[in-house]
Design a protein around this motif. Sequence first.
Motif, mmCIF file in Angstrom:
data_model
loop_
_atom_site.group_PDB
_atom_site.id
_atom_site.type_symbol
_atom_site.label_atom_id
_atom_site.label_comp_id
_atom_site.label_asym_id
_atom_site.label_seq_id
_atom_site.Cartn_x
_atom_site.Cartn_y
_atom_site.Cartn_z
ATOM 1 N N ASN A 215 -35.530 -35.565 -39.143
ATOM 2 C CA ASN A 215 -35.124 -36.912 -39.552
ATOM 3 C C ASN A 215 -36.363 -37.727 -39.911
ATOM 4 O O ASN A 215 -37.317 -37.816 -39.129
ATOM 5 N N HIS A 238 -37.337 -33.241 -48.331
ATOM 6 C CA HIS A 238 -36.201 -32.838 -49.167
ATOM 7 C C HIS A 238 -36.681 -32.010 -50.361
ATOM 8 O O HIS A 238 -36.029 -31.042 -50.758
ATOM 9 N N LYS A 242 -35.523 -28.118 -51.130
ATOM 10 C CA LYS A 242 -34.893 -27.735 -52.397
ATOM 11 C C LYS A 242 -35.681 -26.628 -53.100
ATOM 12 O O LYS A 242 -35.105 -25.807 -53.822
ATOM 13 N N PHE A 260 -34.719 -24.176 -44.415
ATOM 14 C CA PHE A 260 -33.505 -24.968 -44.324
ATOM 15 C C PHE A 260 -32.612 -24.713 -45.534
ATOM 16 O O PHE A 260 -33.105 -24.533 -46.649
ATOM 17 N N ASP A 261 -31.314 -24.730 -45.313
ATOM 18 C CA ASP A 261 -30.365 -24.646 -46.406
ATOM 19 C C ASP A 261 -30.473 -25.901 -47.271
ATOM 20 O O ASP A 261 -30.564 -27.014 -46.750
ATOM 21 N N SER A 262 -30.445 -25.740 -48.569
ATOM 22 C CA SER A 262 -30.661 -26.883 -49.465
ATOM 23 C C SER A 262 -29.473 -27.831 -49.526
ATOM 24 O O SER A 262 -29.617 -28.973 -49.962
ATOM 25 N N SER A 263 -28.308 -27.386 -49.079
ATOM 26 C CA SER A 263 -27.128 -28.251 -49.154
ATOM 27 C C SER A 263 -26.965 -29.097 -47.893
ATOM 28 O O SER A 263 -26.848 -30.326 -47.976
ATOM 29 N N ASP A 264 -26.982 -28.466 -46.697
ATOM 30 C CA ASP A 264 -26.797 -29.249 -45.471
ATOM 31 C C ASP A 264 -28.069 -29.384 -44.643
ATOM 32 O O ASP A 264 -28.078 -30.024 -43.604
ATOM 33 N N GLU A 265 -29.153 -28.752 -45.137
ATOM 34 C CA GLU A 265 -30.480 -28.862 -44.515
ATOM 35 C C GLU A 265 -30.474 -28.414 -43.054
ATOM 36 O O GLU A 265 -31.200 -28.943 -42.212
ATOM 37 N N LYS A 266 -29.681 -27.384 -42.768
ATOM 38 C CA LYS A 266 -29.718 -26.745 -41.462
ATOM 39 C C LYS A 266 -30.543 -25.464 -41.549
ATOM 40 O O LYS A 266 -30.685 -24.868 -42.614
#
Length: 276
Positions: A215, A238, A242, A260-266
Amino acid sequence: MKVGQFTINYLDGGYTHMDGGAIFGVVPKPLWSRKINANEKNQIPQPTHPILIQTKDKNIIIDTGIGNGKLTEKQLRNYGVSNESHLEDSLQDYNLTAADIDIVLMTHMHFDHATGLTNEEGEAVFPNATHYIQSDEWDEFLNPNIRSKATYWSINQGNYKDKVVEYKDEISPYPGITMKHTGGHSNGHSIITIESENDKAVHMADIFPTHAHQNSLWVTAYDDYPMDSISEKEKYIHQFIKENYWFLYYHDPKYFAVKFDSSDEKIIEDFITRNI
């Protein structure tokens, strides 16, 4: 782990346990404790993991840990040190010694990153290495102010000074490796990007010290310029997600590297550190 032609591993620069309120600043404990558990003293584990990058012709290290024999008994107690540096032993795992390190990259000069630069006599631990340090950081390290003198220690100055290369905004100490000045955590704080054969990694150092600080608003109480930290996190995190970067950590008690996943950033991929 591999990033293109580069091999990247973490070393044991010592293990501390720091106050959770300091590491997470104004973030309430009920929130950050979901991410990292605290002990009975409200301390959270904070390893210092220098990062070893091996290229085809160079051995490179990012930051240097807390060293050996340089912290007082009070400091060992207050910082919850469970072990001082085992850097030499870690290097032996890769058939290296400190003398084999060609380049030292310093994200900043706080004690938990820079105490491993010298031994108790002020001699350079990496005698053959060129040391890259952002110029504002180097200046404040040599001439700390009333606040920063608590972490810029004169005992971490030494005879590596004649091998220091200063830079202002950006420098590439080796093809594919770039240091970028961000400020925030300290005036001269920098991040490091690593690229080889379309693989990418970034070490955002202490503006993104653990996975729990994803965060942008979660910055440490040690940040001298917290709004700059927030701004740089907003600018870079971010973007790097990406672009499919690995994030490398120096202080994370669980992860050495994550994607991290680019859609939900997990977190979708990781390298987990062994317990030290």
